[in-house]
Enzyme design. Sequence first.
Site, PDB file in Angstrom:
ATOM      1  N   ARG A 139      -6.109  -3.036   3.552  1.00 25.01           N
ATOM      2  CA  ARG A 139      -6.753  -2.072   4.451  1.00 25.01           C
ATOM      3  C   ARG A 139      -7.133  -2.684   5.792  1.00 25.01           C
ATOM      4  NH1 ARG A 139     -11.183  -0.606   0.335  1.00 25.01           N
ATOM      5  NH2 ARG A 139     -10.792  -2.827  -0.011  1.00 25.01           N
ATOM      6  N   LYS A 193       0.898  -9.076  -9.322  1.00 25.85           N
ATOM      7  CA  LYS A 193      -0.335  -8.749  -8.610  1.00 25.85           C
ATOM      8  C   LYS A 193      -1.261  -8.007  -9.554  1.00 25.85           C
ATOM      9  CE  LYS A 193      -1.959  -6.421  -4.396  1.00 25.85           C
ATOM     10  NZ  LYS A 193      -2.529  -5.175  -4.897  1.00 25.85           N
ATOM     11  N   MET A 248       0.853  -1.197   0.000  1.00 24.07           N
ATOM     12  CA  MET A 248       0.000   0.000   0.000  1.00 24.07           C
ATOM     13  C   MET A 248       0.879   1.234   0.000  1.00 24.07           C
ATOM     14  SD  MET A 248      -3.196  -0.920   2.528  1.00 24.07           S
ATOM     15  CE  MET A 248      -2.237  -1.735   3.787  1.00 24.07           C
ATOM     16  N   CYS A 290      -2.746  -1.534 -10.185  1.00 21.40           N
ATOM     17  CA  CYS A 290      -3.000  -0.195  -9.666  1.00 21.40           C
ATOM     18  C   CYS A 290      -3.992   0.556 -10.550  1.00 21.40           C
ATOM     19  CB  CYS A 290      -1.706   0.600  -9.558  1.00 21.40           C
ATOM     20  SG  CYS A 290      -2.020   2.248  -8.917  1.00 21.40           S
ATOM     21  N   ASN A 294      -7.251 -11.652  -2.817  1.00 21.12           N
ATOM     22  CA  ASN A 294      -7.150 -10.330  -2.207  1.00 21.12           C
ATOM     23  C   ASN A 294      -8.462  -9.574  -2.377  1.00 21.12           C
ATOM     24  OD1 ASN A 294      -5.723  -7.247  -3.254  1.00 21.12           O
ATOM     25  ND2 ASN A 294      -5.842  -7.888  -1.143  1.00 21.12           N
ATOM     26  N   GLY A 295      -8.780  -8.808  -1.336  1.00 23.46           N
ATOM     27  CA  GLY A 295      -9.944  -7.932  -1.389  1.00 23.46           C
ATOM     28  C   GLY A 295     -10.870  -8.141  -0.212  1.00 23.46           C
ATOM     29  N   ASP A 296     -10.848  -7.174   0.727  1.00 22.36           N
ATOM     30  CA  ASP A 296     -11.804  -7.150   1.839  1.00 22.36           C
ATOM     31  C   ASP A 296     -11.647  -8.278   2.843  1.00 22.36           C
ATOM     32  OD1 ASP A 296     -12.694  -4.965   0.495  1.00 22.36           O
ATOM     33  OD2 ASP A 296     -14.591  -5.837  -0.167  1.00 22.36           O
TER      34      ASP A 296
HETATM   35  C1  LIG Z   1      -3.729   3.445   0.368  1.00 22.03           C
HETATM   36  C2  LIG Z   1      -3.569   2.275  -0.581  1.00 22.03           C
HETATM   37  C3  LIG Z   1      -2.410   2.172  -1.329  1.00 22.03           C
HETATM   38  C4  LIG Z   1      -2.238   1.078  -2.192  1.00 22.03           C
HETATM   39  N1  LIG Z   1      -1.042   0.947  -2.866  1.00 22.03           N
HETATM   40  C5  LIG Z   1      -0.824  -0.183  -3.587  1.00 22.03           C
HETATM   41  C6  LIG Z   1       0.464  -0.442  -4.156  1.00 22.03           C
HETATM   42  O1  LIG Z   1       1.430   0.330  -3.995  1.00 22.03           O
HETATM   43  N2  LIG Z   1       0.610  -1.578  -4.890  1.00 22.03           N
HETATM   44  C7  LIG Z   1      -0.415  -2.477  -5.074  1.00 22.03           C
HETATM   45  O2  LIG Z   1      -0.247  -3.503  -5.728  1.00 22.03           O
HETATM   46  N3  LIG Z   1      -1.627  -2.262  -4.529  1.00 22.03           N
HETATM   47  C8  LIG Z   1      -1.841  -1.170  -3.775  1.00 22.03           C
HETATM   48  N4  LIG Z   1      -3.039  -1.003  -3.163  1.00 22.03           N
HETATM   49  C9  LIG Z   1      -4.057  -2.071  -3.263  1.00 22.03           C
HETATM   50  C10 LIG Z   1      -3.941  -3.066  -2.096  1.00 22.03           C
HETATM   51  O3  LIG Z   1      -2.692  -3.729  -2.079  1.00 22.03           O
HETATM   52  C11 LIG Z   1      -5.051  -4.140  -2.178  1.00 22.03           C
HETATM   53  O4  LIG Z   1      -4.904  -4.831  -3.390  1.00 22.03           O
HETATM   54  C12 LIG Z   1      -6.444  -3.518  -2.138  1.00 22.03           C
HETATM   55  O5  LIG Z   1      -6.536  -2.523  -1.145  1.00 22.03           O
HETATM   56  C13 LIG Z   1      -7.499  -4.594  -1.855  1.00 22.03           C
HETATM   57  O6  LIG Z   1      -7.186  -5.313  -0.700  1.00 22.03           O
HETATM   58  P1  LIG Z   1      -7.830  -4.951   0.753  1.00 22.03           P
HETATM   59  O7  LIG Z   1      -9.322  -4.991   0.589  1.00 22.03           O
HETATM   60  O8  LIG Z   1      -7.305  -6.025   1.650  1.00 22.03           O
HETATM   61  O9  LIG Z   1      -7.369  -3.579   1.114  1.00 22.03           O
HETATM   62  C14 LIG Z   1      -3.256   0.086  -2.320  1.00 22.03           C
HETATM   63  C15 LIG Z   1      -4.425   0.214  -1.576  1.00 22.03           C
HETATM   64  C16 LIG Z   1      -4.591   1.287  -0.711  1.00 22.03           C
HETATM   65  C17 LIG Z   1      -5.867   1.373   0.101  1.00 22.03           C
END
Ligand SMILES: Cc1cc2nc3c(=O)[nH]c(=O)nc-3n(C[C@H](O)[C@H](O)[C@H](O)COP(=O)(O)O)c2cc1C
Length: 332
Positions: A231, A145, A22, A106, A206-208
């Site tokens: 998150r 990813k 992130m 991204c 991945n996701g939530d």
């Molecule tokens: C603030 C923020 C920054 C993120 N930066 C990246 C990143 O640098 N590289 C990446 O592959 N995903 C990035 N993501 C996506 C997360 O790695 C993840 O795939 C996405 O939030 C869904 O997963 P979650 O529901 O567990 O958060 C980012 C997400 C957030 C919220």
Amino acid sequence: MLPTHTDIGGVRIEPNLVLSPMEGVTDLSFRRLIRQIGGVGLTVTEFVPGAALSRGDKRFMDMVKLDVDERPVAIQLYGRDPGQLAEGARMVQDLGADICDINMGCPSKKVCNNSGGSSLMREPEHAREIVRQVVAAVQIPVTVKMRSGFDVDSRNAPELARVCEGEGAAAITVHWRTRADRYGGLRAVDKIAETVQAVAVPVFANGDVVDVASAESMLRDTGAAGLYVGRGAIADPWVFARIAAWQRGEPEPVVDQAAKHRVILAYVASLRALPSVRPQKEDRFVLGRLKQLAKTFCRRQLEGGRGLERQILHSQTLPEALTAIEAWFQPS
Ligand SMILES: Cc1cc2nc3c(=O)[nH]c(=O)nc-3n(C[C@H](O)[C@H](O)[C@H](O)COP(=O)(O)O)c2cc1C
């Protein structure tokens, strides 16, 4: 039986729970915090542009500093130029990372306008060339990813994963959302399950994933080899410890107020010590990161924590935020 560990090109991932990259969050301080709490099997840096890393750009080199005992760890690259990404990957290897991850998920305009990130999902042949050149450049495993697709009409994660695997990718992570979903959309993990069927290498879902219940359903619904949690780890830095305890058949850890207080202070101290922070900018930088944590942490971890959240978010200076934190945790 649901899996509890896996292997990425010879790197053992145990437990099979990964701190998702992130930007602006998973710097050395945050990764340290999560490691110290425990339960995480792999940490991933914020993404950095392959081109900048290949030039040895100081700002980005600082961003990918690793702790010597931070193992296993992946550095994530983004970009479009296969040659620059391959150069960047050599640097990733030289820096001592166990794994080089390529970002194809991204959604941000900044990254997509340069045709990196999730826009690569629309160009599988270009994505193929990137994976081919990056894999050829390094001995460490290369992972990719991605999202389930660019939009609802092109949910091509299984096909793209096959392309990446064909070029030597050692694992694939799929976030169930499409790029068009950004961070909304209705949960649909079918493309993760299809990707698991489409390739032989481990697939991470991945996701939530935010707690034991969502971890269990994600593993069951997809057949994935492991989970990436993003998150959920900001809102609850103990999320990995909770899921790992469940995997071992143990009760979830009980986290008291004192532990929560300690975690916030340890995070601030660790942020202050980051090599990338210039002394004259330290307070502003640390306050910014603290605000990022506070947004969900206070709400989720502290009973009646919205008051503290507001105080931190409205703080103009770091001392102001720290005073609010101390007042909050003061025994009444
Ligand atoms: C603030 C923020 C920054 C993120 N930066 C990246 C990143 O640098 N590289 C990446 O592959 N995903 C990035 N993501 C996506 C997360 O790695 C993840 O795939 C996405 O939030 C869904 O997963 P979650 O529901 O567990 O958060 C980012 C997400 C957030 C919220």
